[in-house]
Scaffold this active site. Structure first.
Site, PDB file in Angstrom:
ATOM      1  N   ASP A  68       0.813  -1.227   0.000  1.00  0.00           N
ATOM      2  CA  ASP A  68       0.000   0.000   0.000  1.00  0.00           C
ATOM      3  C   ASP A  68       0.837   1.264   0.000  1.00  0.00           C
ATOM      4  O   ASP A  68       2.042   1.247   0.194  1.00  0.00           O
ATOM      5  CB  ASP A  68      -0.967  -0.009   1.198  1.00  0.00           C
ATOM      6  CG  ASP A  68      -0.340  -0.561   2.478  1.00  0.00           C
ATOM      7  OD1 ASP A  68       0.898  -0.584   2.569  1.00  0.00           O
ATOM      8  OD2 ASP A  68      -1.091  -0.970   3.374  1.00  0.00           O
ATOM      9  N   ASN A 137      -7.687  -2.792  14.258  1.00  0.00           N
ATOM     10  CA  ASN A 137      -9.078  -3.137  13.917  1.00  0.00           C
ATOM     11  C   ASN A 137      -9.151  -4.366  13.004  1.00  0.00           C
ATOM     12  O   ASN A 137     -10.199  -4.667  12.457  1.00  0.00           O
ATOM     13  CB  ASN A 137      -9.778  -1.939  13.267  1.00  0.00           C
ATOM     14  CG  ASN A 137      -9.081  -1.483  11.987  1.00  0.00           C
ATOM     15  OD1 ASN A 137      -8.147  -2.143  11.517  1.00  0.00           O
ATOM     16  ND2 ASN A 137      -9.535  -0.373  11.441  1.00  0.00           N
ATOM     17  N   HIS A 139      -7.397  -4.753  10.163  1.00  0.00           N
ATOM     18  CA  HIS A 139      -7.139  -4.537   8.726  1.00  0.00           C
ATOM     19  C   HIS A 139      -5.851  -5.245   8.303  1.00  0.00           C
ATOM     20  O   HIS A 139      -4.934  -5.436   9.099  1.00  0.00           O
ATOM     21  CB  HIS A 139      -7.130  -3.051   8.343  1.00  0.00           C
ATOM     22  CG  HIS A 139      -5.969  -2.237   8.819  1.00  0.00           C
ATOM     23  ND1 HIS A 139      -6.103  -0.942   9.251  1.00  0.00           N
ATOM     24  CD2 HIS A 139      -4.647  -2.502   8.916  1.00  0.00           C
ATOM     25  CE1 HIS A 139      -4.925  -0.453   9.581  1.00  0.00           C
ATOM     26  NE2 HIS A 139      -4.015  -1.387   9.390  1.00  0.00           N
ATOM     27  N   GLU A 144      -9.909  -2.063   5.296  1.00  0.00           N
ATOM     28  CA  GLU A 144     -10.517  -1.789   6.589  1.00  0.00           C
ATOM     29  C   GLU A 144     -11.751  -2.676   6.806  1.00  0.00           C
ATOM     30  O   GLU A 144     -12.299  -3.231   5.846  1.00  0.00           O
ATOM     31  CB  GLU A 144     -10.943  -0.309   6.642  1.00  0.00           C
ATOM     32  CG  GLU A 144      -9.790   0.690   6.478  1.00  0.00           C
ATOM     33  CD  GLU A 144      -8.947   0.866   7.741  1.00  0.00           C
ATOM     34  OE1 GLU A 144      -8.877  -0.062   8.575  1.00  0.00           O
ATOM     35  OE2 GLU A 144      -8.352   1.940   7.888  1.00  0.00           O
TER      36      GLU A 144
HETATM   37  C1  F6R Z   1       1.415  -1.482   6.154  1.00  0.00           C
HETATM   38  C2  F6R Z   1       0.085  -2.063   6.228  1.00  0.00           C
HETATM   39  C3  F6R Z   1      -0.717  -2.045   7.473  1.00  0.00           C
HETATM   40  C4  F6R Z   1       0.088  -2.330   8.736  1.00  0.00           C
HETATM   41  C5  F6R Z   1      -0.814  -2.296   9.962  1.00  0.00           C
HETATM   42  C6  F6R Z   1      -0.033  -2.531  11.238  1.00  0.00           C
HETATM   43  O1  F6R Z   1       1.977  -1.650   4.849  1.00  0.00           O
HETATM   44  O2  F6R Z   1      -0.384  -2.538   5.241  1.00  0.00           O
HETATM   45  O3  F6R Z   1      -1.747  -2.995   7.360  1.00  0.00           O
HETATM   46  O4  F6R Z   1       0.689  -3.599   8.616  1.00  0.00           O
HETATM   47  O5  F6R Z   1      -1.446  -1.060  10.035  1.00  0.00           O
HETATM   48  O6  F6R Z   1       0.833  -1.448  11.451  1.00  0.00           O
HETATM   49  P1  F6R Z   1       1.991  -1.535  12.534  1.00  0.00           P
HETATM   50  O7  F6R Z   1       2.920  -2.592  12.084  1.00  0.00           O
HETATM   51  O8  F6R Z   1       2.650  -0.170  12.486  1.00  0.00           O
HETATM   52  O9  F6R Z   1       1.355  -1.852  13.839  1.00  0.00           O
END
Ligand code: F6R
Length: 250
Positions: A68, A137, A139, A144
């Site tokens: 992403d 959450n 995702h 989401e």
């Molecule tokens: C990042 C991504 C997100 C993160 C998720 C967890 O490329 O796709 O899904 O993996 O938000 O973020 P952290 O690792 O910062 O807790």
């Protein structure tokens, strides 16, 4: 099938996660890696850089596709995911930058950019290993919670909870982009193997719901229960709810 590898802390998670990547790179020199940003994979990237420096692994023939990117941020912006990947991995290993791919945050038409990125991912001939973190959450990528599972690359409005979580990296909450382009859940599920990394107490409840609760788009990561080959590398805090409710799983 889901295999859980329990580690003590995020540093050890980085090592066991790097073992999973190393195994893939050793069996296929021109592997396609699906990569994630955020705090979860940082220790793994550090360990991969160390192994590359030591000549144990090479990224020379590896291709990457990232999950992403924020809409509106250029690759030079220090909070863009393109910048993150250069800073945390690409600039420190022997990868050819031409073989690295992220959605463009600056594309004038984000919907057209989604279709372009779908074609890029398809042209790779399949992702050998997809690295994922998990949002508080549930995702994965930036898919989401919703009433349906996404399929291909899509442009999303980030939820308030994700903006709150990501505001720790920006000078103020107002500066956090509100939209992102993300690979879809259908694409993530096509990977031959998936490596999910989770650290800290904040992930404990959602990790248990994802791996043991109902499979539902309200918890996007729950779809991983239908994936062929999933390895979860998590620290003791992230596994604390699973340890209490499903000790037999560890
Ligand atoms: C990042 C991504 C997100 C993160 C998720 C967890 O490329 O796709 O899904 O993996 O938000 O973020 P952290 O690792 O910062 O807790």
């Amino acid at each position: 099938m889901i295999r859980i590898i329990a580690a003590i802390d995020s540093k050890e998670v980085g090592k066991v996660a790097a073992d999973v990547v190393t195994e893939v790179l050793k069996s296929k020199k021109n592997a396609v890696l699906g990569l994630a940003t955020g705090s979860s994979p940082v220790e793994m990237y550090k360990e991969l850089i160390r192994r590359c420096d030591a000549g144990e692994i090479s990224f020379k023939n590896v291709k990457t596709v990232n999950l992403d990117e924020y809409v509106g941020l250029s690759p030079e912006h220090d909070q863009s995911y393109a910048y993150f990947m250069s800073d945390n991995l690409f600039d420190h290993v022997d990868i050819d930058k031409k073989n690295t791919n992220l959605p463009s945050g600056l594309a004038p038409d984000p919907e057209a950019e989604c279709r372009r990125y779908d074609a890029v991912v398809d042209s790779m001939g399949g992702v050998d290993l997809q690295v994922l973190g998990i949002g508080n959450n549930g995702h994965i990528g930036f898919n989401e919670p919703s009433d349906h599972f996404t399929y291909g690359t899509n442009c999303v409005e980030l939820t308030a909870s994700t903006i709150d979580a990501n505001s720790r990296f920006f000078a103020s909450r107002d500066l956090v982009p509100t939209r992102a382009i993300t690979m879809g859940i259908g694409q993530i599920m096509k990977a031959k193997k998936i490596l999910l990394i989770a650290n800290g107490k904040g992930k404990a409840e959602i990790l248990e719901r994802s791996l043991f609760g109902e499979v539902t788009p309200a918890v996007p990561a729950s779809i991983l229960r239908f994936a062929q080959d999933v390895v979860v590398c998590a620290d003791a805090e992230a596994l604390s709810v699973i340890a209490a409710k499903h000790p037999e799983a560890l």
